[in-house]
Design an enzyme around this catalytic site. Structure first.
Site, PDB file in Angstrom:
ATOM      1  N   CYS A 151      30.071  35.576  30.469  1.00 24.51           N
ATOM      2  CA  CYS A 151      30.164  36.767  30.170  1.00 24.51           C
ATOM      3  C   CYS A 151      29.923  37.554  28.967  1.00 24.51           C
ATOM      4  CB  CYS A 151      31.746  37.253  30.752  1.00 24.51           C
ATOM      5  SG  CYS A 151      31.738  38.643  31.457  1.00 24.51           S
ATOM      6  N   CYS A 210      21.622  45.979  34.681  1.00 29.36           N
ATOM      7  CA  CYS A 210      22.872  46.080  34.100  1.00 29.36           C
ATOM      8  C   CYS A 210      22.957  47.279  32.952  1.00 29.36           C
ATOM      9  CB  CYS A 210      23.125  44.716  33.242  1.00 29.36           C
ATOM     10  SG  CYS A 210      24.706  44.083  33.282  1.00 29.36           S
TER      11      CYS A 210
HETATM   12  C1  FAD Z   1      35.051  42.100  31.353  1.00 30.74           C
HETATM   13  C2  FAD Z   1      34.302  42.240  32.424  1.00 30.74           C
HETATM   14  C3  FAD Z   1      32.919  42.971  32.335  1.00 30.74           C
HETATM   15  C4  FAD Z   1      32.043  42.987  33.263  1.00 30.74           C
HETATM   16  N1  FAD Z   1      31.061  43.653  33.143  1.00 30.74           N
HETATM   17  C5  FAD Z   1      30.215  43.839  34.036  1.00 30.74           C
HETATM   18  C6  FAD Z   1      29.217  44.549  34.177  1.00 30.74           C
HETATM   19  O1  FAD Z   1      29.042  45.645  33.402  1.00 30.74           O
HETATM   20  N2  FAD Z   1      28.043  44.803  35.186  1.00 30.74           N
HETATM   21  C7  FAD Z   1      28.330  43.852  35.826  1.00 30.74           C
HETATM   22  O2  FAD Z   1      27.310  43.976  37.043  1.00 30.74           O
HETATM   23  N3  FAD Z   1      29.355  42.708  36.346  1.00 30.74           N
HETATM   24  C8  FAD Z   1      30.142  42.894  35.231  1.00 30.74           C
HETATM   25  N4  FAD Z   1      31.116  41.873  35.203  1.00 30.74           N
HETATM   26  C9  FAD Z   1      30.992  40.878  36.245  1.00 30.74           C
HETATM   27  C10 FAD Z   1      31.541  41.367  37.636  1.00 30.74           C
HETATM   28  O3  FAD Z   1      33.093  41.702  37.336  1.00 30.74           O
HETATM   29  C11 FAD Z   1      31.491  40.279  38.621  1.00 30.74           C
HETATM   30  O4  FAD Z   1      30.198  39.889  38.652  1.00 30.74           O
HETATM   31  C12 FAD Z   1      32.593  40.482  39.812  1.00 30.74           C
HETATM   32  O5  FAD Z   1      33.796  40.492  39.295  1.00 30.74           O
HETATM   33  C13 FAD Z   1      32.120  39.191  40.711  1.00 30.74           C
HETATM   34  O6  FAD Z   1      32.994  39.527  41.726  1.00 30.74           O
HETATM   35  P1  FAD Z   1      33.448  38.348  42.680  1.00 30.74           P
HETATM   36  O7  FAD Z   1      33.974  38.854  43.973  1.00 30.74           O
HETATM   37  O8  FAD Z   1      32.622  37.108  43.022  1.00 30.74           O
HETATM   38  O9  FAD Z   1      34.832  37.561  41.911  1.00 30.74           O
HETATM   39  P2  FAD Z   1      36.173  38.261  41.283  1.00 30.74           P
HETATM   40  O10 FAD Z   1      35.650  39.636  40.968  1.00 30.74           O
HETATM   41  O11 FAD Z   1      36.685  37.296  40.453  1.00 30.74           O
HETATM   42  O12 FAD Z   1      37.068  38.428  42.403  1.00 30.74           O
HETATM   43  C14 FAD Z   1      37.576  37.561  43.001  1.00 30.74           C
HETATM   44  C15 FAD Z   1      38.606  37.753  44.243  1.00 30.74           C
HETATM   45  O13 FAD Z   1      39.262  36.667  44.626  1.00 30.74           O
HETATM   46  C16 FAD Z   1      40.734  36.709  44.803  1.00 30.74           C
HETATM   47  N5  FAD Z   1      41.292  35.419  44.527  1.00 30.74           N
HETATM   48  C17 FAD Z   1      41.225  34.491  43.578  1.00 30.74           C
HETATM   49  N6  FAD Z   1      41.767  33.490  43.979  1.00 30.74           N
HETATM   50  C18 FAD Z   1      42.110  33.628  45.389  1.00 30.74           C
HETATM   51  C19 FAD Z   1      42.705  32.594  46.383  1.00 30.74           C
HETATM   52  N7  FAD Z   1      43.043  31.358  45.774  1.00 30.74           N
HETATM   53  N8  FAD Z   1      42.801  33.129  47.608  1.00 30.74           N
HETATM   54  C20 FAD Z   1      42.579  34.310  47.801  1.00 30.74           C
HETATM   55  N9  FAD Z   1      41.802  35.320  47.050  1.00 30.74           N
HETATM   56  C21 FAD Z   1      41.727  34.895  45.765  1.00 30.74           C
HETATM   57  C22 FAD Z   1      41.164  37.635  43.283  1.00 30.74           C
HETATM   58  O14 FAD Z   1      42.195  37.912  43.451  1.00 30.74           O
HETATM   59  C23 FAD Z   1      39.977  38.513  43.413  1.00 30.74           C
HETATM   60  O15 FAD Z   1      40.175  39.693  44.206  1.00 30.74           O
HETATM   61  C24 FAD Z   1      32.114  42.015  34.244  1.00 30.74           C
HETATM   62  C25 FAD Z   1      33.047  40.920  34.236  1.00 30.74           C
HETATM   63  C26 FAD Z   1      34.040  40.996  33.314  1.00 30.74           C
HETATM   64  C27 FAD Z   1      35.203  40.143  33.325  1.00 30.74           C
END
Ligand code: FAD
Length: 402
Positions: A160, A348
């Site tokens: 990241c 992005c």
């Molecule tokens: C600081 C930061 C800045 C970022 N900036 C950008 C940006 O500018 N532009 C961009 O495109 N992307 C950015 N990203 C990346 C973006 O946040 C991710 O692409 C996105 O969060 C991915 O989504 P996801 O649903 O795969 O995972 P997550 O966002 O991690 O969501 C996972 C979900 O699953 C839940 N979960 C976890 N374990 C369990 C379990 N055992 N049972 C049930 N639920 C569970 C969690 O509570 C959460 O709700 C950034 C990330 C970070 C950390």
């Protein structure tokens, strides 16, 4: 015939999009349940602003239950603890849930273990979860009372990098606002082989543009380096060099959630799900993984290990591919939607306080035909606008909008 059951684990970018998109594809003729460890959606990209008080947790989160209820989707606030692929069941503290189709969108955890001294009780802050960012903000306020040098970095294995750069430039901007810019030495430490690699192999002119940004802000860069340990007020690099600090923010590598490991053979060694370009798990046509939970491979090896950023845009694309395929299977058709992570466009914005860079490329990973970096204050304005738009879109469940 009874309605098919779709179970989605995780309710953030990947899970929310997948659940609502399946419902949309099938005009609601399906039973969908989302189980999420968090009862709120979190717009992670704005975590870079939270420590400076530019955002409060309530500004960048919203409760998930009403969004799902409004679209006829069941919501369970619980952590899934076990996946039984053979029995098609998921276990959580609230009960056992069976499914016909499963979408794993459980995202990431911090892997603080790679560098001793990282983590909540360690010597450096991070901003990759809401709690971490709140903690980093407490540290920032203490720092302002007693300023010294600052290190911002991304450790070996981190992916990241965008967040690390954004925090770096926001720190620089805040130091200037606080009248501290001249007295604080700001150092960027990264596993990237060169500036602007971003974990995606870099983009044309990216290195020179980032070098210019760092020079303008009087930031020193230490690249292509691993970290050995973070001591109190001192970062020790893998080659023995050390950098003193009063405040440090270091992005660690991510790993998958424990529950993915419980699924056995579909998990890789990082706890991500091994998927095909249909986002179906290898060996299980009715199990999907999207977003950070899906394993992706990169076409390079670097001297210091560098992860790949699975950002919001590809996460949504994966969720839509998975939703189209689940809908096709439920209609008795062959799942035909497919798109490799590396072939998805990169879209992005890197924020820099009151400035920034818009990052556009035809593909997430090389070889690419086009890549463009557009610096300027419009990038900051775009990030502010996008945050508002995305939170509105997600809260209302309008996942069909771009
Ligand atoms: C600081 C930061 C800045 C970022 N900036 C950008 C940006 O500018 N532009 C961009 O495109 N992307 C950015 N990203 C990346 C973006 O946040 C991710 O692409 C996105 O969060 C991915 O989504 P996801 O649903 O795969 O995972 P997550 O966002 O991690 O969501 C996972 C979900 O699953 C839940 N979960 C976890 N374990 C369990 C379990 N055992 N049972 C049930 N639920 C569970 C969690 O509570 C959460 O709700 C950034 C990330 C970070 C950390």
């Amino acid at each position: 015939m009874s309605r098919k059951k779709v179970l989605v684990l995780g309710g953030n970018f990947g899970g929310l999009t997948a659940a609502l998109a399946v419902s949309h594809e099938l005009h609601g003729d399906v039973d969908i349940r989302v189980i999420s460890a968090s009862d709120r959606f979190l717009f992670n990209p704005s975590l870079i602003w939270l420590p400076f008080g530019k955002r409060r947790p309530a500004d960048i989160t919203f409760p998930l239950a009403p969004t799902f209820e409004n679209h006829g989707i069941e919501f369970t606030h619980a952590e899934a603890t076990g996946i039984d692929l053979a029995a098609q069941k998921v276990t959580a503290a609230t009960g056992t849930y069976d499914y016909d189709y499963l979408v794993i969108a459980t995202g990431y955890r911090n892997n603080f273990g790679v560098v001793p001294g990282l983590g909540p009780d360690g010597n450096a802050y991070t901003i990759t979860t809401l709690d971490d960012a709140i903690h980093a903000g407490e540290g920032w306020r203490r720092f302002l009372d007693n300023p010294g040098d600052i290190v911002v970095g991304a450790s070996q294995g981190a992916g990241c990098f965008g967040a690390a750069y954004e925090y770096l430039f926001n720190v620089s901007y805040r130091l200037r606002k606080a009248g501290l810019k001249k007295q604080v030495k700001l150092t960027y430490v990264s596993a990237e082989p060169f500036l602007g690699h971003f974990g995606i192999g870099g983009l044309p002119h990216g290195e020179s543009l980032l070098s210019m940004f760092l020079k303008k802000e009087h930031i020193t860069a230490v690249l292509n380096t691993g970290m050995d340990r973070v001591e109190e007020n001192r970062l020790v690099l893998a080659d023995g060099r050390s950098i003193g600090f009063s405040y440090a923010m270091i992005v660690p590598p991510f790993i998958g959630q424990e529950v993915v490991r419980s699924a056995g053979e579909i998990a890789d060694d990082k706890g991500y799900v091994k998927v095909r370009d249909t986002y179906q798990a290898h060996g299980y046509d009715n199990v999907y993984a999207v977003g950070i939970a899906a394993a992706v491979s990169v076409p390079w090896q670097t001297a210091t290990p560098v992860g790949v950023p699975k950002t919001g845009f590809p996460t949504e694309r994966m969720a839509h591919v998975a939703a189209r395929n689940i809908a096709a299977q439920i209609r008795g058709e062959t799942p035909r939607a497919h798109e490799e992570f590396g072939d998805m466009p990169a879209v992005c914005v890197m924020d820099a306080g009151n400035n920034g860079v818009i990052i556009l490329a035809d593909k997430m990973l090389p070889p690419r035909k086009h890549g463009l970096l557009i610096p300027g204050p419009q990038a900051h304005a775009m990030k502010l606008g996008f945050e508002k738009y995305f939170l509105w879109k997600a809260r209302h469940g309008y996942v069909q909008l771009p």
